[in-house]
Design a protein around this motif. Structure first.
Motif, short mmCIF file in Angstrom:
data_model
loop_
_atom_site.label_atom_id
_atom_site.label_comp_id
_atom_site.label_asym_id
_atom_site.label_seq_id
_atom_site.Cartn_x
_atom_site.Cartn_y
_atom_site.Cartn_z
N LYS A 61 17.28 39.07 22.00
CA LYS A 61 17.25 38.66 20.59
C LYS A 61 16.11 37.68 20.32
O LYS A 61 15.97 36.68 20.99
N GLY A 62 15.29 38.01 19.37
CA GLY A 62 14.36 37.03 18.81
C GLY A 62 13.13 36.69 19.62
O GLY A 62 12.08 36.47 19.08
N LYS A 63 13.17 36.65 20.95
CA LYS A 63 12.02 36.17 21.70
C LYS A 63 11.42 37.30 22.56
O LYS A 63 12.08 38.30 22.83
#
Ligand code: BF8
Length: 655
Positions: A61-63
């Motif tokens: 998620k996200g990175k």
């Protein structure tokens, strides 16, 4: 906006969703709200192919993911996100191809029974198509009877399912360049069953663990559906029950009648539906219905069976996939008779709240709580009458809680390949020439096959309608099948008058000259094979390249939900057609696999997948693709020159 209006754009459905709520009945619309899709499974990142799992490999998620993290994001066996997503994807194709293939096998068995004189009540309706098939498959005609020829065709068709070597016979129908491409890529399919079995083997724990290799087998299996199972089903159904020709029909829940026995036939294989269409006209059965207090018998269809009997007999359609439970909610349905595919188990629960009988008829598809009356084409008239009697006997049990929505829409259906050929060219010069010419001169920008399901995760029918309206406004002729066709028919897009109301000027002028709607109904989901044949006919007529992938032709499944839809989309792509799906995309859990399908496939098959849930954006992608093909063909300039005056309109009318 009332809550029901967020769930459907179809007025009849909105009314019944509200009635279901006031009757305290749970339908798919409620279940979709209560049950959110699993975010890991829906993007293909969950593997449950062995007992060490299920293993989940969600995207970080996200990175940005570090190589070390990626190393660890694997199943217990070490399967990568790529392998897992590809395995899940090709298993969907196998499921879809198996469904169409098994439908085709059942039809082939019925065909053989008719040819052998073992299925009273059926006959060979399209002799011309029978002979054409014999020519295609090198079967002797000579002085032989239709029955003798049909036995050979049936046996040859049956052998296609288990063919262990060589290639499916219908591959020969494709443009030569496409056939060569398939051979070069190693995706020319052998038997339909063999390809499906091979997917099940290769996706078993510890077998094929190279996503590219898995996806290749996916393409091969999908081609065995489009140019195999589905095409066999369509062709043999046409020979047995007649090749569709333009026919008037009506659609939506408003076709149910207050004072008659209402019987819906729902599912996919047309053998029983054909016989029900006959026995519901039987004076003896009508008298029997009257003896129970009804004024008559009203047969309607649902889902693809509906398309089959609409196309051939003009039997009205009650609705598409998400309307099956809503038909019961009217309280006016004596029986819903089902065979295989797209039948919600929830039907049996909803039916318990009303008097409706759910009647299963196929040994392969039974539902707990339903009445089972097994259909056998060798005894079809008797079984059909038995089913009808059961429905009639249920008429006196109809309660007071009845509300039939008043909505129903007129439509013209019956656009088989043969019909399009005839309408465009006339009986003595049947051809696709006028279509090709109008594409070349720019009045028609291109052709789109918009097909597939409803999906309870999106607003019912909305995605289909928004996309199709956008396409025809941009002069793109739309060919349809399945539940997508029904969505557009309900909205009035399948009448000739729709051309002047919704289509761009160029498309409208051609539709008006030929007398066709801007959105053509080609039939059920197996009839997507008709789209392949139509595309091939366009290639063969000349002027638009020498492969399907050269044509300004695109595909879409805006509200897809079934594995069959994935198989259809994959054979469109494998046949060289850019195809965009909506709702969600089942390989998003692997960027590599998704990129392979969305980009690398283009170099391999001159066709590729795309995913875009917004129908206007999806239409934009389709139009861009059409314009790209027009440019490559050197016909992009023609479009800009079109200015319509009366002389041109007269010239068109002379086409
Ligand atoms: O085969 S479009 S919901 S009914 S799968 Fe099913 Fe989808 Fe409808 Fe027909 Ni096709």
């Amino acid at each position: 906006m009332a809550e029901a209006e967020t769930k459907s754009v179809d007025n009849a459905s909105i009314e019944m969703i509200e009635k279901a709520a006031s009757d305290r009945v749970n339908t798919a619309f409620d279940r979709a709200e209560a049950m959110k899709p699993c975010p890991i499974g829906s993007v293909g990142s969950c593997c449950s192919n062995c007992g060490m799992g299920p293993c989940r490999v969600p995207l970080p998620k996200g990175k940005e993911e570090t190589p070390e993290e990626k190393m660890k994001r694997k199943g217990v066996c070490g399967a990568t996100a790529e392998t897992i997503a590809a395995r899940n994807f090709v298993r969907m194709i196998a499921g879809g191809a198996a469904a169409h293939g098994d439908h085709a096998r059942k039809v082939t068995e019925a065909f053989l029974a008719v040819a052998r004189g073992e299925a009273p009540g059926y006959d060979i309706k399209d002799e011309q198509k029978l002979l054409q098939l014999a020519l295609d498959w090198d079967i002797e005609i000579g002085e032989r009877s239709n029955q003798e020829i049909a036995i050979d065709i049936g046996e040859k068709a049956l052998a296609e399912f288990g063919r262990q070597e060589g290639e499916l016979l219908f591959l020969r129908r494709a443009p030569l360049k496409r056939q060569e491409l398939w051979r070069r890529q190693g995706v020319a399919p052998r038997g339909i069953d063999r390809e499906v079995v091979e997917i099940m083997h290769r996706t078993h724990m510890g077998v094929d663990q190279d996503y590219k290799n898995l996806l290749r087998q996916g393409v091969r299996t999908a081609i065995s559906d489009g140019w195999g199972g589905s095409m066999i089903a369509t062709e043999l159904q046409d020979v047995l029950f007649g090749t569709p020709a333009p026919v008037f029909g009506q659609i939506n829940l408003g076709v149910l009648k207050e004072d008659e026995v209402n019987l819906i036939i729902h599912g996919h294989e047309p053998q029983l539906a054909e016989m029900l269409a006959v026995v519901t006209q039987d004076p003896e059965m009508i008298e029997y219905a009257k003896s129970k207090g009804a004024k008559g018998i009203n047969l309607a269809g649902m889902c693809c069976t509906a398309n089959e009997i609409l196309m051939r007999h003009g039997v009205p359609i009650a609705g598409n996939f998400l309307q099956q439970e809503l038909a019961v909610v009217t309280g006016a349905l004596e029986a819903i008779v089902v065979d295989v595919q797209c039948i919600m188990q929830g039907l049996a629960d909803v039916a318990q709240c009303y008097h409706t009988k759910v009647i299963t008829t196929d040994p392969r598809a039974q539902i707990q709580g339903a009445t089972h009356i097994e259909f056998d084409e060798r005894n079809a008239i008797e079984v059909a009458k038995n089913i009808l009697r059961t429905a009639i006997d249920n008429f006196p049990n109809r309660g007071k809680n009845v509300r039939i929505p008043k909505y129903k829409t007129d439509l013209i259906a019956g656009f088989s390949h043969e019909t399009i050929n005839y309408l465009l060219g006339g009986i003595f010069r049947a051809s696709y020439r006028p279509l090709n010419d109008n594409i070349i001169n720019g009045r028609i920008r291109g052709v789109a096959g918009v097909v597939g399901c409803n999906n309870a995760r999106v607003r019912h029918d909305d995605v289909h309608l928004t996309m199709v309206k956008e396409l025809i406004k941009n002069d793109i002729l739309v060919l349809q099948t399945g539940c997508s066709a029904m969505a557009c028919a309900k909205a009035g897009l399948m009448t000739p008058e729709a051309a002047s109301k919704y289509a761009g000027e160029g498309l409208a002028s051609v539709c008006e000259a030929v007398g066709i709607p801007p959105v053509l109904h080609l039939g059920s989901c197996v009839d997507n094979a008709r789209i392949l044949i139509a595309a091939t006919a366009m290639v063969k007529d000349g002027g638009l390249g020498d492969d399907i992938s050269d044509l300004p032709v695109v595909g879409a499944g805006p509200e897809w939900m079934s594995e069959k839809a994935i198989s259809i989309g994959q054979y469109f792509v494998g046949s060289g057609v850019f195809t965009v799906f909506g709702v969600n995309w089942p390989t998003l859990g692997s960027e590599e696999v998704t990129k392979f399908l969305f980009e690398d496939f283009e170099a391999m098959y001159s066709g590729m997948w795309a995913f875009e849930p917004d129908p206007l954006e999806a239409a934009k992608l389709m139009i861009e693709q059409i314009d790209k093909k027009r440019k490559a063909l050197g016909i992009d300039k023609a479009r800009e020159r079109i200015l319509y005056d009366m002389a041109m309109r007269r010239e068109l009318e002379a086409v």
